[in-house]
Design a protein around this motif. Structure first.
Motif: not given
Length: 220
Positions: A78-89, A43-55
């Motif tokens: 913007a929609e995808i970025e919101g899904r990639a960074n969901p709100p936390r508690d 999951i950490a690798e996928l999240e890293k790939a997300q950040r790189e693709m967003l940039r």
């Protein structure tokens, strides 16, 4: 402009975002090949790939002329970025930088819990229980308690259970402020208020200020 590569990145980012979402908790099956640590690493690798693709997406988007297509792509990103960074508690502790309404709400909540704990001091087999602990109280939008968890145990199971009962009996606490933090941020999944308990022997400490009768806990 490189429209096709940009669209391909958008699709790839959406797929990566979906793959990185935590799956519902289920008991592990005997045939499961990945350990929890390995799954977390994936999951950490996928999240890293997300950040790189967003940039990369944002860089390419900035180079495009302002068109309807660009506006649609911007909205999609913007929609995808919101899904990639969901709100936390959002955790509210005594030292948090609370807004003025949240400070008032927190103080009132604390008074109600202290009043309930004083009126219903913990005991077992006729003997009083003494100790300290910390509880996290997850609140619903109306101030009801969704759940209460012991974050720091008193090292006495009966006392821990009593702390949770005090919290439940003191609820509901009323609608929490729309903006709990002083900086104005309000995007969060759930509000978790941290409250401490200190059941001690009489050491000269003044008793907490009593709350109005209608706000006293519903002890059963």
């Amino acid at each position: 402009m490189r429209i096709r590569p940009l669209m391909a990145l958008v699709c790839a980012l959406a797929a990566a975002c979906a793959a990185a979402q935590p799956a519902p908790a289920t008991p592990p099956s005997p045939s499961s090949s990945a350990s929890p640590a390995e799954q977390a690493a994936q999951i950490a690798e996928l999240e890293k790939a997300q950040r790189e693709m967003l940039r990369d997406l944002k860089r390419q988007l900035a180079e495009m002329p302002e068109t309807v297509r660009k506006q649609r792509l911007r909205a999609r990103i913007a929609e995808i970025e919101g899904r990639a960074n969901p709100p936390r508690d959002l955790y509210i502790s005594p030292g948090a930088n609370m807004s003025a309404p949240m400070k008032t709400y927190y103080a009132r909540m604390k008074r109600r819990i202290e009043d309930c704990g004083t009126r219903h001091f913990p005991s077992k087999d006729g003997n009083r229980l003494y100790g300290q602990g910390v509880v996290g109280v997850t609140l619903a939008n109306d101030g009801a308690v969704i759940q209460a968890d012991v974050l720091q145990s008193s090292q006495d199971r009966a006392l821990d259970e009593h702390m949770l009962k005090v919290v439940q009996a003191s609820a509901p606490f009323g609608t929490p402020p729309a903006r709990p933090m002083a900086d104005g941020s309000q995007r969060y999944r759930r509000l978790v208020v941290i409250t401490g308990f200190d059941f001690n022997r009489d050491n000269g400490k003044p008793a907490p200020e009593p709350v109005p009768a209608q706000e006293r806990c519903n002890w059963q």
